[in-house]
Design an enzyme around this catalytic site. Structure first.
Site, short mmCIF file in Angstrom:
data_model
loop_
_atom_site.label_atom_id
_atom_site.label_comp_id
_atom_site.label_asym_id
_atom_site.label_seq_id
_atom_site.Cartn_x
_atom_site.Cartn_y
_atom_site.Cartn_z
N LEU A 512 13.33 -10.61 -8.87
CA LEU A 512 13.21 -9.35 -8.14
C LEU A 512 12.27 -8.37 -8.83
O LEU A 512 11.69 -7.50 -8.20
CB LEU A 512 14.59 -8.70 -7.99
CG LEU A 512 15.63 -9.49 -7.19
CD1 LEU A 512 16.99 -8.81 -7.29
CD2 LEU A 512 15.19 -9.62 -5.75
N GLY A 515 11.42 -5.53 -16.23
CA GLY A 515 11.28 -4.27 -16.97
C GLY A 515 11.29 -4.52 -18.46
O GLY A 515 11.17 -5.65 -18.93
N GLY A 516 11.42 -3.40 -19.23
CA GLY A 516 11.43 -3.52 -20.68
C GLY A 516 12.61 -4.33 -21.19
O GLY A 516 12.54 -4.93 -22.27
N PHE A 517 13.71 -4.34 -20.46
CA PHE A 517 14.89 -5.10 -20.85
C PHE A 517 14.67 -6.59 -20.64
O PHE A 517 15.06 -7.42 -21.46
CB PHE A 517 16.08 -4.62 -20.02
CG PHE A 517 17.41 -5.19 -20.41
CD1 PHE A 517 17.76 -6.48 -20.08
CD2 PHE A 517 18.32 -4.41 -21.11
CE1 PHE A 517 18.99 -7.01 -20.45
CE2 PHE A 517 19.55 -4.92 -21.46
CZ PHE A 517 19.88 -6.22 -21.13
N GLY A 518 14.03 -6.95 -19.54
CA GLY A 518 13.83 -8.34 -19.19
C GLY A 518 13.78 -8.50 -17.68
O GLY A 518 13.83 -7.52 -16.93
N PRO A 519 13.68 -9.74 -17.18
CA PRO A 519 13.57 -9.97 -15.74
C PRO A 519 14.91 -9.82 -15.02
O PRO A 519 15.98 -9.97 -15.61
CB PRO A 519 13.07 -11.42 -15.67
CG PRO A 519 13.60 -12.06 -16.92
CD PRO A 519 13.58 -10.99 -17.96
N VAL A 520 14.82 -9.52 -13.71
CA VAL A 520 16.00 -9.42 -12.86
C VAL A 520 15.84 -10.42 -11.72
O VAL A 520 14.77 -10.49 -11.08
CB VAL A 520 16.16 -7.99 -12.29
CG1 VAL A 520 17.41 -7.91 -11.41
CG2 VAL A 520 16.24 -6.97 -13.41
N LYS A 534 20.53 -9.62 -14.40
CA LYS A 534 19.61 -9.01 -15.35
C LYS A 534 19.68 -9.78 -16.67
O LYS A 534 20.70 -9.78 -17.35
CB LYS A 534 20.01 -7.54 -15.55
CG LYS A 534 19.04 -6.70 -16.34
CD LYS A 534 19.53 -5.25 -16.33
CE LYS A 534 18.59 -4.34 -17.07
NZ LYS A 534 19.09 -2.95 -17.06
N ASP A 631 16.19 7.52 -18.99
CA ASP A 631 15.12 6.73 -18.38
C ASP A 631 15.22 6.78 -16.85
O ASP A 631 15.15 5.75 -16.18
CB ASP A 631 15.15 5.29 -18.88
CG ASP A 631 13.86 4.54 -18.56
OD1 ASP A 631 12.83 5.21 -18.33
OD2 ASP A 631 13.88 3.30 -18.53
#
Length: 824
Positions: A512, A515-520, A534, A631
């Protein structure tokens, strides 16, 4: 001789030689008031002059009733600086009303002044028939009035409250003693926190509370609300909040008076008996004393023991209650389930509603909708009707509840209790948890904890064997932390095999976003439920800390404008969060897409703006924690099937103490374009930095443009563009052209004004989120915004030697210095 010196000499000469006229109602530079003379208002209702009280020989300038023989003083000028003899003179000097001693021979001997900044050539002060001393200039503009500076008496037409713009408090302060008008230790004034109400205090300690204005009267002050004598008015807008009153019968002389013992009384003059009759007052009995029964206790003066715990509660310290010491209050017998399903409400009838400092009004909600809103909010402890205005919801302990005997004096309130404390007839009762659900929660809580304990023990034994084992131990420790902090919550621990199957082995076709955290990823469980997965990126430098933060934090937050966390998964190096799937994805995928943006008309966009504001307000003020998101941006706003917004991505959020105003960090995380100046430059964040981010989001929603976008050779910043159009009076030109706003221009303009207020340079100039929600929902006067922060405007690139390579002209003078920046 200069003009000023000539004018000074003339008025001094006039002061000494001109005769005193006792019949005038006005003080002028040439017509002062000496000790022994008086001003009389035009209708002869009030007099102004010098007085002493009791055995004191000190002289004060005051206002009193002219036709009442006991010289009842209602206002005093020089409360703290008395004249020690009869040499006092009240006159005009430099545009101000001043009190001089030594017969007025020296201007430097001023004991009191109106202290107004003015450069007028002429001013005068007139005593009106309402008892107000008004200083005006030669154009009859009011420079100062005694009604703005009450002492111990409230007269008809005076205000009791707060001027939001100037910070002026209209409150009453008692005399120090019957003979000394100096400020005493008792005061009564407005507390604007939560839902505004009035407090009578001794020093800083509250001793009585009025309750909020319920649309008709002060809900907890029945003896002051008698409408047979008084007609009360309550005004609350962005400029001021105040209570004022007028008499129903103009022939009746009335006043409210705070005496030196702390008693607040409403008084009426009895001309036949020549005395003041007491009509009512505050702090009449033990149950009027603030928090007499502590938290979750109710007070009723007719009971043998006036304090009792509410149903579902018990004394916190039973021994003290046996000794009739109730200050410790009561505690719940059973904890709330807090999942919005297994709690209920007890109707508590005919009471003075609890302290509203930690409550707020939800406009437009009826009782049923208010119940559902409260159930979906973990920190909500009670609700009550506010009539046509909506409903009132409390967050935190319920303090200062009093039981009344009549409907005219009381309201009903609905107290939140665990289902096991209620019978089937209780409001909102839903029957509790089912056995299977309890078993599943128990298994999910205990077994992973045991496994984590065993794995950590094994890791400790093998610590010297290498880095890999240490990493596994860290994961197990974090797993244990998460389990410990999510006990009692409906949060599932998912198996990695189920997640792999649900996402087709994390297929790119299911992705989907990233981001900075990782893919969703989008996924579907075996039971058909769609989920958003996530996945923590293995290369994310801040991964495990943010992962644990998000699980522990969001698991305890419940609000209709926050995304719902269903569970998590920790397996080897995999750290995964499982959310509810929202079909309309993120807000940025709609508003910045020329085709899809047409799906959002103004009504939908306005509802999204209000929903985001309410979600942030919940984080800041209403949740179990005080949370700063750090954020907020359009890509972190998700939309459900009905286009209701839900705030997501709490990896960088921080928990604040309830009394904490701000914090600093050397690790600035967030997104360029949404960060406030103080956070981006100095790492300082607070509720006002979230308010700044909200302001950017609001302007992006209205304009359909990102904060930064290119125009010609220079970078055109959205904030700067909106600001320029606002100054030109052409602000409607910034609105997304895909919308028809012909019927909503005033509402759109109000929203843009709120957005500009939120992006002001200085924190103190930005509203908090409770004010934002209020301004969005009410047609009220608002402050005019000043130049916002980071307002980059289009310019000629060759004309600006300090222009950056991308051509940005910065209206802010601040230079940005970073210790560490991690953009997301």
């Amino acid at each position: 001789m200069t003009y000023d010196k000539m004018f000074q000499s003339l008025w001094l000469a006039a002061l000494i030689f001109f005769p005193i006229c006792n019949s005038t109602d006005t003080v002028t530079p040439t017509q002062p008031v000496r000790d022994g003379a008086t001003l009389i208002s035009a209708g002869e209702n009030f007099a102004l002059g010098f007085f002493s009280h009791g055995n004191s020989t000190n002289r004060y300038v005051g206002i009193w009733y002219n036709k009442i023989p006991d010289r009842t003083v209602v206002w005093t000028a020089n409360r703290e600086n008395p004249v020690r003899d009869s040499s006092g003179v009240l006159t005009i000097n430099g545009g101000n009303l001043v009190l001089l001693n030594d017969g007025g021979h020296s201007i430097n001997n001023s004991l009191w002044s109106t202290n107004v900044s003015t450069s007028v050539n002429y001013s005068s002060a007139t005593l009106t028939d309402s008892g107000n001393l008004v200083l005006t200039d030669d154009h009859q503009r009011t420079l100062w009035s005694s009604f703005d500076y009450p002492t111990n008496t409230l007269l008809p037409g005076m205000k009791l409250g707060l001027n939001r713009q100037t910070g002026l408090n209209w409150n009453l302060t008692s005399w120090k003693s019957a003979d000394d008008p100096a400020p005493g230790e008792f005061s009564i004034g407005l507390d604007p926190l939560g839902v505004p109400q009035y407090f009578l205090k001794k020093g800083s300690h509250p001793i009585w509370r009025s309750g909020p204005w319920n649309g008709v009267r002060l809900s907890g002050a029945p003896d002051i609300n008698r409408d047979t004598v008084y007609r009360w008015s309550y005004v609350a807008n962005d400029k001021e909040i105040y209570l004022t009153y007028s008499g129903n019968d103009t022939s009746i002389t009335s006043r409210f008076f705070l005496d030196d013992s702390g008693s607040m009384r409403s008084l009426m003059w009895n001309d036949k008996n020549h005395r003041w009759n007491v009509m009512g007052g505050a702090n009449q009995d033990k149950c009027d004393q603030y928090a007499n029964c502590g938290a979750y206790g109710s007070c009723e003066p007719s009971r043998v023991a006036e304090c009792e715990c509410l149903m579902g509660f018990e004394p916190k310290t039973p021994g003290d209650w046996n000794l009739r010491d109730w200050a410790g209050g009561c505690v719940r017998r059973r904890s709330l389930d807090c999942d919005g399903k297994a709690d209920g409400f007890l109707r508590l009838a005919l009471v003075k509603v609890p302290d509203t400092s930690r409550s707020r009004v939800e406009p437009g909600l009826n009782l049923e909708a208010c119940k559902e809103e409260c159930l979906n909010n973990c920190s909500c402890t009670a609700y009550a009707s506010e009539g046509d205005r909506g409903c009132l919801m409390w967050h935190g302990d319920l303090v200062d509840i009093r039981v009344y005997s009549s409907d005219d004096e009381a309201q009903d309130i609905y107290i939140r209790l665990a289902a096991s404390e209620l019978d089937g007839s209780a409001v909102g009762y839903s029957g509790g948890l089912q056995g299977k659900k309890k078993l599943r929660v128990t298994i999910l809580t205990i077994i992973p904890g045991l496994l984590s304990f065993v794995l950590c023990g094994f890791c400790w034994w093998r610590k010297a064997k290498g880095r890999e084992m240490n990493e596994r131990c860290d994961i197990a420790s974090n797993d244990n932390d998460i389990e410990e902090n999510s006990k009692g919550l409906e949060l599932s621990l998912f198996n990695i095999t189920d997640i792999v199957a649900a996402t087709s082995n994390f297929s790119e076709s299911n992705m989907l976003g990233k981001g900075g955290f990782g893919p969703v990823y989008k996924g579907q469980l075996l039971n058909g439920q769609e989920i958003a997965v996530k996945r923590l990126s293995k290369n994310s430098a801040q991964g495990i800390e943010e992962f644990k933060n998000e699980v522990i934090l969001i698991a305890k937050l419940q609000h209709r404008n926050l995304v719902r966390l269903l569970g998590y998964c920790i397996s080897g190096q995999e750290k995964i969060l499982i959310y509810e799937y929202l079909r309309n994805k993120s807000l940025d995928s709609l508003i910045f897409d020329q085709t899809r943006s047409a799906m959002l008309d103004w009504r939908k966009r306005f509802n999204i703006i209000v929903g985001i504001a309410r979600g942030i307000l919940y984080l800041h003020e209403d949740s179990i924690f005080k949370i700063i998101h750090r954020d907020l941006k359009v890509s972190n706003i998700l939309l459900d099937d009905n286009m209701n917004p839900k705030i997501s991505d709490f990896g960088t959020a921080r928990i604040f103490g309830q009394d904490q105003a701000q914090a600093n960090t050397n690790r600035v995380v967030g997104t360029y374009g949404y960060m406030s100046p103080e956070y981006a430059m100095n790492g300082r964040f607070s509720v006002k930095s979230d308010a700044f981010s909200f302001g950017v989001i609001l302007l992006e929603i209205i304009s359909g443009k990102r904060n930064n976008y290119f125009c010609d050779c220079c970078l055109m910043n959205l904030i700067g563009h909106v600001w320029e159009k606002w100054k030109e009076g052409k602000v409607m030109e910034v609105v997304d052209s895909s919308m028809n706003i012909s019927s909503f221009e005033s509402e759109v303009s109000r929203c843009i004004q709120v957005g500009l207020l939120c992006v002001q340079e200085k924190e103190k100039d930005r509203p908090n989120m409770s004010s934002v929600v209020f301004m969005l929902g009410n047609e009220t006067m608002m402050l005019s915004p000043g130049q916002p922060a980071f307002c980059f405007g289009k310019g000629n690139c060759s004309d600006h030697p300090h222009l950056s390579t991308n051509g940005a002209i910065c209206c802010s003078i601040n230079e940005i210095t970073m210790t560490k920046m991690e953009a997301r």
